[in-house]
Design a protein around this motif. Structure first.
Motif, PDB file in Angstrom:
ATOM      1  N   ASN A  54       0.793  -1.222   0.000  1.00  0.00           N
ATOM      2  CA  ASN A  54       0.000   0.000   0.000  1.00  0.00           C
ATOM      3  C   ASN A  54       0.832   1.282   0.000  1.00  0.00           C
ATOM      4  OD1 ASN A  54      -2.590   1.074  -0.068  1.00  0.00           O
ATOM      5  ND2 ASN A  54      -2.577   1.480   2.140  1.00  0.00           N
ATOM      6  N   ILE A  55       1.809   1.365  -0.893  1.00  0.00           N
ATOM      7  CA  ILE A  55       2.648   2.560  -0.909  1.00  0.00           C
ATOM      8  C   ILE A  55       2.066   3.674  -1.787  1.00  0.00           C
ATOM      9  CG2 ILE A  55       4.846   1.449  -0.305  1.00  0.00           C
ATOM     10  CD1 ILE A  55       5.581   1.693  -3.301  1.00  0.00           C
ATOM     11  N   SER A  56       2.236   4.895  -1.342  1.00  0.00           N
ATOM     12  CA  SER A  56       1.838   6.082  -2.093  1.00  0.00           C
ATOM     13  C   SER A  56       2.958   7.099  -2.021  1.00  0.00           C
ATOM     14  CB  SER A  56       0.586   6.715  -1.488  1.00  0.00           C
ATOM     15  OG  SER A  56      -0.514   5.838  -1.618  1.00  0.00           O
ATOM     16  N   LYS A  57       3.057   7.905  -3.072  1.00  0.00           N
ATOM     17  CA  LYS A  57       4.071   8.965  -3.078  1.00  0.00           C
ATOM     18  C   LYS A  57       3.589  10.129  -3.933  1.00  0.00           C
ATOM     19  CE  LYS A  57       8.193  10.791  -2.535  1.00  0.00           C
ATOM     20  NZ  LYS A  57       8.711  11.126  -1.195  1.00  0.00           N
ATOM     21  N   ARG A  58       3.624  11.300  -3.343  1.00  0.00           N
ATOM     22  CA  ARG A  58       3.283  12.528  -4.069  1.00  0.00           C
ATOM     23  C   ARG A  58       4.507  13.377  -4.280  1.00  0.00           C
ATOM     24  NH1 ARG A  58      -1.403  15.400  -3.935  1.00  0.00           N
ATOM     25  NH2 ARG A  58      -3.223  14.270  -3.201  1.00  0.00           N
ATOM     26  N   SER A  69       0.242  -2.140  -4.124  1.00  0.00           N
ATOM     27  CA  SER A  69       0.652  -3.329  -3.373  1.00  0.00           C
ATOM     28  C   SER A  69       0.958  -4.466  -4.337  1.00  0.00           C
ATOM     29  CB  SER A  69      -0.470  -3.818  -2.445  1.00  0.00           C
ATOM     30  OG  SER A  69      -0.827  -2.840  -1.509  1.00  0.00           O
ATOM     31  N   PHE A  70       2.041  -5.177  -4.090  1.00  0.00           N
ATOM     32  CA  PHE A  70       2.308  -6.424  -4.836  1.00  0.00           C
ATOM     33  C   PHE A  70       3.403  -7.193  -4.124  1.00  0.00           C
ATOM     34  CE2 PHE A  70       4.920  -3.105  -6.912  1.00  0.00           C
ATOM     35  CZ  PHE A  70       6.182  -3.671  -6.867  1.00  0.00           C
ATOM     36  N   GLU A  71       3.582  -8.447  -4.552  1.00  0.00           N
ATOM     37  CA  GLU A  71       4.636  -9.291  -3.982  1.00  0.00           C
ATOM     38  C   GLU A  71       5.495  -9.853  -5.095  1.00  0.00           C
ATOM     39  OE1 GLU A  71       3.011 -12.426  -1.628  1.00  0.00           O
ATOM     40  OE2 GLU A  71       2.329 -11.047  -0.045  1.00  0.00           O
ATOM     41  N   LYS A  76       6.581   3.985 -12.397  1.00  0.00           N
ATOM     42  CA  LYS A  76       7.433   2.795 -12.290  1.00  0.00           C
ATOM     43  C   LYS A  76       8.736   3.103 -11.556  1.00  0.00           C
ATOM     44  CE  LYS A  76       7.727   2.346 -16.817  1.00  0.00           C
ATOM     45  NZ  LYS A  76       6.991   3.548 -17.258  1.00  0.00           N
ATOM     46  N   THR A  77       9.431   4.139 -12.026  1.00  0.00           N
ATOM     47  CA  THR A  77      10.727   4.468 -11.424  1.00  0.00           C
ATOM     48  C   THR A  77      10.562   4.849  -9.956  1.00  0.00           C
ATOM     49  OG1 THR A  77      11.709   5.138 -13.526  1.00  0.00           O
ATOM     50  CG2 THR A  77      12.683   6.081 -11.549  1.00  0.00           C
ATOM     51  N   THR A  78       9.535   5.626  -9.665  1.00  0.00           N
ATOM     52  CA  THR A  78       9.310   6.024  -8.273  1.00  0.00           C
ATOM     53  C   THR A  78       9.100   4.793  -7.393  1.00  0.00           C
ATOM     54  OG1 THR A  78       8.322   8.062  -9.091  1.00  0.00           O
ATOM     55  CG2 THR A  78       7.953   7.544  -6.771  1.00  0.00           C
ATOM     56  N   THR A  79       8.310   3.829  -7.880  1.00  0.00           N
ATOM     57  CA  THR A  79       8.086   2.597  -7.122  1.00  0.00           C
ATOM     58  C   THR A  79       9.407   1.863  -6.875  1.00  0.00           C
ATOM     59  OG1 THR A  79       5.906   2.394  -8.143  1.00  0.00           O
ATOM     60  CG2 THR A  79       6.792   0.417  -7.107  1.00  0.00           C
ATOM     61  N   LEU A  80      10.216   1.760  -7.917  1.00  0.00           N
ATOM     62  CA  LEU A  80      11.499   1.062  -7.802  1.00  0.00           C
ATOM     63  C   LEU A  80      12.433   1.785  -6.828  1.00  0.00           C
ATOM     64  CD1 LEU A  80      12.227  -1.509  -9.316  1.00  0.00           C
ATOM     65  CD2 LEU A  80      13.675  -0.158 -10.823  1.00  0.00           C
ATOM     66  N   ARG A  81      12.449   3.119  -6.916  1.00  0.00           N
ATOM     67  CA  ARG A  81      13.312   3.909  -6.029  1.00  0.00           C
ATOM     68  C   ARG A  81      12.868   3.803  -4.571  1.00  0.00           C
ATOM     69  NH1 ARG A  81      16.707   7.855  -7.780  1.00  0.00           N
ATOM     70  NH2 ARG A  81      15.959   9.306  -6.177  1.00  0.00           N
ATOM     71  N   ASP A 132       8.154 -13.610 -15.557  1.00  0.00           N
ATOM     72  CA  ASP A 132       7.309 -14.660 -15.014  1.00  0.00           C
ATOM     73  C   ASP A 132       5.943 -14.066 -14.715  1.00  0.00           C
ATOM     74  OD1 ASP A 132       9.132 -16.923 -14.841  1.00  0.00           O
ATOM     75  OD2 ASP A 132      10.243 -15.626 -13.470  1.00  0.00           O
ATOM     76  N   ARG A 133       5.952 -12.852 -14.126  1.00  0.00           N
ATOM     77  CA  ARG A 133       4.689 -12.144 -13.898  1.00  0.00           C
ATOM     78  C   ARG A 133       4.877 -10.661 -14.195  1.00  0.00           C
ATOM     79  NH1 ARG A 133       2.273 -12.401  -8.576  1.00  0.00           N
ATOM     80  NH2 ARG A 133       4.408 -12.284  -7.840  1.00  0.00           N
ATOM     81  N   ILE A 134       3.772 -10.040 -14.552  1.00  0.00           N
ATOM     82  CA  ILE A 134       3.794  -8.626 -14.925  1.00  0.00           C
ATOM     83  C   ILE A 134       2.778  -7.881 -14.059  1.00  0.00           C
ATOM     84  CG2 ILE A 134       3.273  -6.982 -16.798  1.00  0.00           C
ATOM     85  CD1 ILE A 134       3.938  -9.226 -18.793  1.00  0.00           C
ATOM     86  N   ALA A 135       3.172  -6.684 -13.608  1.00  0.00           N
ATOM     87  CA  ALA A 135       2.219  -5.786 -12.950  1.00  0.00           C
ATOM     88  C   ALA A 135       2.064  -4.577 -13.865  1.00  0.00           C
ATOM     89  CB  ALA A 135       2.745  -5.348 -11.590  1.00  0.00           C
ATOM     90  N   VAL A 136       0.872  -4.359 -14.356  1.00  0.00           N
ATOM     91  CA  VAL A 136       0.649  -3.228 -15.257  1.00  0.00           C
ATOM     92  C   VAL A 136       0.232  -2.015 -14.431  1.00  0.00           C
ATOM     93  CG1 VAL A 136      -0.552  -2.385 -17.309  1.00  0.00           C
ATOM     94  CG2 VAL A 136      -0.136  -4.838 -17.035  1.00  0.00           C
ATOM     95  N   MET A 137       0.909  -0.874 -14.680  1.00  0.00           N
ATOM     96  CA  MET A 137       0.592   0.363 -13.955  1.00  0.00           C
ATOM     97  C   MET A 137       0.028   1.405 -14.906  1.00  0.00           C
ATOM     98  SD  MET A 137       3.766   0.977 -11.291  1.00  0.00           S
ATOM     99  CE  MET A 137       2.921   2.296 -10.399  1.00  0.00           C
TER     100      MET A 137
END
Ligand SMILES: Nc1ncnc2c1ncn2[C@@H]1O[C@H](COP(=O)(O)OP(=O)(O)O)[C@@H](O)[C@H]1O
Ligand SMILES: [Mg+2]
Length: 367
Positions: free
Chosen positions: A9-13, A24-26, A43-48, A203-208
């Motif tokens: 449940n991450i958020s970033k403004r 959220s994902f695993e 995507k980049t923000t999530t990775l960072r 193996d799995r993809i999360a589409v944003m």
């Protein structure tokens, strides 16, 4: 299945921009998990955030079962390969790969063994003594990868690592990346805006989309059963055919209507809760390979264009004033531009979306 990374449940403004919105994902051990979406979707923000370079406004990150949300990057057991894979151009390839190990004060025997091993795996052995700035971009990319591999992180994070290499090299590198990942058995979280790359590598993809995670699944699930209009439009090359119209019900039959066009949606009621959408705007989608030319077909049109696609013909069929649909047929079919044809849709491969929400009105338990 064991989760190496849990994003909860991450958020970033950034000012008024919501870059990441309740995601959220695993990521499971030893899988290639890809974050896929158009530029600017977060995507980049999530990775960072996972790497610890950015703090989320809300939500927690767990790596290897440990809550790392408050830990600095170097304590997270991850390694990030950036989009601009900064190699040190004046240092040798060897020194570049050894860099992270030396920072971690590994013994010189260990450094040597690991650098040689990684160079071997990635096909860099012949360049070890070359100046890193003097070799090709794809080799430089491998250096960046090798530099991460040698420190043996729990999770390898890669942010669009192939954008700077040319198209042909990119294809080869995708294959090689996948092989290397299998060989060394590492958990990989990969970011790309390129759907073909994601379908091939993951193996799995999360589409944003717009900071939100809109679907998670295997490449086949994402391709075959998009859960919403965004995913349906984003995945596949060529893209799906889409027809917008109003869903009508006559007797027991559901029909998609648009001006003079009427498309029977027979056999779809077994998958979709169509009653709910009667007299409402819907979008119906199907892939070119999920339809077939058939004299008893329920849709009629005239052929405007014929394209050769591998061992198939792609017929561009005008079915009404403003709707042209692409249908595949055998290359041996005797067909010419201007002729009339009829075709059928494979009902289990027809996708219906509520135009207002972009969602699929699936019956519980269907598909
Ligand atoms: N440091 C920042 N300051 C302000 N806005 C940012 C910053 N980083 C990212 N953004 C914005 O957040 C959104 C998501 O960006 P990003 O995560 O880089 O997307 P992607 O990697 O999917 O292209 C974009 O609208 C971007 O402009
Ligand atoms: Mg990015």
């Amino acid at each position: 299945m064991e989760a190496e990374v849990v994003v909860n449940n991450i958020s970033k403004r950034f000012g008024d921009t919501v870059a990441v919105d309740r995601v959220s994902f695993e990521v499971y051990r030893n899988e290639v998990f890809t974050l896929l979406g158009p530029s600017g979707c977060g995507k980049t923000t999530t990775l960072r955030i996972i790497a610890g370079l950015e703090r989320p406004d809300t939500g927690r990150i767990y790596i290897g079962g440990i809550d790392v949300t408050d830990l600095p990057p170097q304590k997270r057991d991850v390694c990030l390969v950036f989009q601009e894979y900064a190699v040190f151009p004046h240092m040798s390839v060897y020194e570049n790969i050894a860099f992270g190990l030396k920072v971690r004060k590994a013994s010189s025997d260990t450094v040597h063994r690991k650098v040689v091993e990684a160079a071997e795996t990635l096909g860099l052995t012949q360049y070890l003594s070359s100046r890193a700035g003097g070799i090709s971009l794809s080799e430089q990319q491998k250096i960046a990868l090798a530099r991460c591999m040698v420190v043996e992180p729990r999770v390898l994070l890669l942010d669009e690592p192939l954008t700077l290499v040319d198209a042909r090299t990119r294809e080869r590198m995708r294959r090689e990346l996948r092989e290397i990942q299998r060989k060394i058995g590492i958990t990989m979280l990969y970011v790309t805006h390129d759907q073909l790359e994601a379908l091939m590598l993951s193996d799995r993809i999360a589409v944003m989309n717009r900071g939100r995670l809109v679907q998670v699944g295997t490449p086949i699930e994402i391709y075959d059963n998009p859960q919403n209009l965004f995913v349906a439009q984003f995945i596949g090359s060529p893209t799906m055919n889409f027809i917008e119209g109003v869903l009508r019900k006559y007797g027991e039959s559901f029909i998609l209507e648009r001006d003079d066009l009427k498309i029977p949606l027979d056999n779809l009621a077994e998958y979709y809760d169509l009653e709910r959408l009667v007299d409402r705007e819907v979008v119906v989608g199907f892939r070119p390979e999920d339809s077939s030319i058939d004299v008893k077909g329920t849709i009629e049109g005239s052929i405007e264009l014929i394209e050769i696609v591998g061992d198939k013909l792609a017929l561009h069929i005008r079915v009404s004033r403003d709707v042209i649909l692409k249908v595949y047929t055998s290359i041996y079919e005797d067909i010419s531009i201007g002729s009339k044809v009829r075709f059928l849709l494979n009902p289990s491969k027809v996708h219906v979306f509520d135009k207002a929400t972009g969602r699929k009105p699936l019956l519980i338990g269907a598909k």
